[in-house]
Design an enzyme around this catalytic site. Structure first.
Site, PDB file in Angstrom:
ATOM      1  N   LYS A   1      -7.854   0.756  -3.777  1.00  7.00           N
ATOM      2  CA  LYS A   1      -7.643   2.117  -3.246  1.00  7.00           C
ATOM      3  C   LYS A   1      -6.911   3.341  -3.547  1.00  7.00           C
ATOM      4  CE  LYS A   1     -11.031  -0.473  -1.768  1.00  7.00           C
ATOM      5  NZ  LYS A   1     -11.086  -1.712  -1.032  1.00  7.00           N
TER       6      LYS A   1
ATOM      7  N   ASP B   1      -3.535  -8.091   5.372  1.00 11.94           N
ATOM      8  CA  ASP B   1      -5.189  -7.368   4.442  1.00 11.94           C
ATOM      9  C   ASP B   1      -4.604  -5.182   4.859  1.00 11.94           C
ATOM     10  OD1 ASP B   1      -7.199  -6.130   2.706  1.00 11.94           O
ATOM     11  OD2 ASP B   1      -8.481  -7.272   3.542  1.00 11.94           O
TER      12      ASP B   1
ATOM     13  N   TRP C   1     -13.907  -6.560   6.467  1.00 11.81           N
ATOM     14  CA  TRP C   1     -13.170  -7.331   5.745  1.00 11.81           C
ATOM     15  C   TRP C   1     -12.239  -7.966   6.316  1.00 11.81           C
ATOM     16  CZ3 TRP C   1     -15.028  -7.005   0.957  1.00 11.81           C
ATOM     17  CH2 TRP C   1     -14.678  -5.338   0.582  1.00 11.81           C
TER      18      TRP C   1
HETATM   19  C1  LIG Z   1     -12.077  -3.274  -1.068  1.00 12.28           C
HETATM   20  C2  LIG Z   1     -11.038  -3.917   0.167  1.00 12.28           C
HETATM   21  C3  LIG Z   1     -11.548  -5.001   0.037  1.00 12.28           C
HETATM   22  C4  LIG Z   1     -12.696  -6.187  -1.439  1.00 12.28           C
HETATM   23  O1  LIG Z   1     -11.256  -6.007  -1.945  1.00 12.28           O
HETATM   24  P1  LIG Z   1     -11.960  -6.859  -3.886  1.00 12.28           P
HETATM   25  O2  LIG Z   1     -11.169  -6.304  -4.738  1.00 12.28           O
HETATM   26  O3  LIG Z   1     -12.484  -5.866  -4.049  1.00 12.28           O
HETATM   27  O4  LIG Z   1     -12.025  -8.230  -3.208  1.00 12.28           O
HETATM   28  C5  LIG Z   1     -10.870  -5.889   0.904  1.00 12.28           C
HETATM   29  N1  LIG Z   1     -10.184  -5.681   2.543  1.00 12.28           N
HETATM   30  C6  LIG Z   1     -10.550  -4.064   2.689  1.00 12.28           C
HETATM   31  C7  LIG Z   1      -9.962  -3.903   3.546  1.00 12.28           C
HETATM   32  C8  LIG Z   1     -11.125  -3.209   1.097  1.00 12.28           C
HETATM   33  O5  LIG Z   1     -10.261  -1.690   1.483  1.00 12.28           O
END
Ligand SMILES: *Cc1c(COP(=O)(O)O)cnc(C)c1O
Length: 355
Positions: free
Chosen positions: A190, A166, A99
């Site tokens: 998540k 993030d 990511w």
């Molecule tokens: C799942 C995840 C993403 C991607 O998220 P989307 O909503 O599918 O774009 C980005 N960063 C992390 C750390 C993730 O766990």
């Protein structure tokens, strides 16, 4: 049979969230209408958004001067929105996984990107340390929890520039010093809500510093000015997020949740470390995630991985197959996962080993 949901995302939600969401699909806030068929501008739904934003601020102790937005596009759209709005000349990024890499790729479209450190050469099995962040960086971007590799940054760094994080897979798993960040963002699927909504916590005075023109929908200012209702927001996921936030408050907030999570994760790590068949993939204990616990079978038992997956399935254990880039297993122990599910997994590991 009761299922034990270890999926990495979308992932387990609290029973409270599921029950109240289901009820609102039937009859939302006594309106006699489903949440799926009401105006996002109805007073009942505006109240939902207001309460969700207020609970975000309360649970994370978000200081004045920050806004909470609920947007579409996933965390992946934030990989581009962040540099679009914040990157003037140069930004620094820490490369801790897939990511982070995707975020770096987007940032390069907008300016100079300094990747301060990377653990890629070791398949991201640790969090790099001992680098410096250039003073003239517009921001320093980190991925606090690396969902795929099972590593996590457990504290808020002290760096010389504002951070952007993030926090898709560890939001509300620990207290955060929001004042150190210009932006914190994440997909909700998540640790918060069904897929479809992205939360963004943005410091207002970090905005307005880039020269470029920004398309309306990609400009944070647009959404701030309209109280996150510039266009139709993801109504149902926001409603579910509110239920989860209420449940978090009932649990005692993020400090209490952190204690529960740490305990759950430690139990499973202890079982892995004490096993003769399994081993963890993250070598440095301080980098181990309390949200995604990655492990494999030791070389001499490698060919039994598929068999263990099947065995775990007979115990109601779902979603522990590791990401293809790590292999083996990944048990996601998000906030809503009960400790009893961890116990079932540990018991299954021990039984399998004894067989
Ligand atoms: C799942 C995840 C993403 C991607 O998220 P989307 O909503 O599918 O774009 C980005 N960063 C992390 C750390 C993730 O766990």
């Amino acid at each position: 049979m009761k299922k034990h949901n270890f999926y990495a995302g979308p992932s387990i939600l609290s029973e409270y969230t599921l029950k109240n969401t289901a009820a609102a699909v039937e009859n939302f806030a006594g309106t006699g209408l489903s949440i799926l068929e009401i105006s996002h501008r109805s007073k009942e739904f505006v109240a939902v958004v207001d309460e969700a934003r207020a609970l975000f601020k309360e649970l994370l102790s978000i200081p004045d001067g920050y806004q909470v937005l609920f947007l579409g596009g996933g965390a992946s759209l934030q990989f581009c929105m962040v540099p679009y709005n914040l990157l003037n000349k140069k930004a620094s990024y820490l490369d801790t996984g897939t990511w982070a890499n995707k975020a770096i790729k987007e940032a390069k479209l907008f300016g100079e990107v300094d990747v301060v450190a990377s653990s890629k050469a070791d398949n991201y099995t640790y969090i790099p340390k001992g680098y410096t962040v250039a003073d003239d960086s517009d921001y320093f971007h980190i991925t606090t929890n690396n969902t795929i590799y099972g590593t996590e940054i457990h504290t808020d760094y002290d760096v010389n520039v504002p951070m952007v994080a993030d926090m898709s897979s560890d939001i509300f798993s620990r207290p955060v010093d929001v004042s150190k960040y210009s932006i914190i963002y994440g997909g909700a699927q998540k640790n918060l809500a069904p897929a479809g909504v992205t939360f963004v916590i943005v410091k207002e005075d970090a905005l307005g510093k880039v020269e470029r023109a920004i398309p309306t929908m990609l400009n944070y200012k647009t959404h701030i000015d309209k109280d996150t209702m510039f266009n139709t927001p993801p109504v149902l996921p926001i409603y579910s997020a509110l239920q989860t936030l209420k449940w978090y408050k009932e649990l005692g907030g993020v400090e209490a949740i952190n204690k529960i999570n740490t305990h759950k994760a430690q139990k499973l790590y202890d079982a892995i470390d004490g096993s003769k068949m399994f081993r963890g993939t993250v070598t440095n204990p301080e980098d181990r995630s309390i949200m995604n616990i990655t492990f494999v079978m030791k070389d001499e038992y490698k060919e039994l991985e598929k068999e263990f997956l099947d065995y775990a399935g007979t115990k109601g254990i779902v979603g522990i197959k590791g990401h293809r880039s790590v292999g083996g297993f990944r048990a996601s122990t998000y906030n809503a996962l009960p400790e009893s599910s961890v116990d079932v997994l540990i018991a299954a590991m021990k039984e399998f080993e004894n067989k």
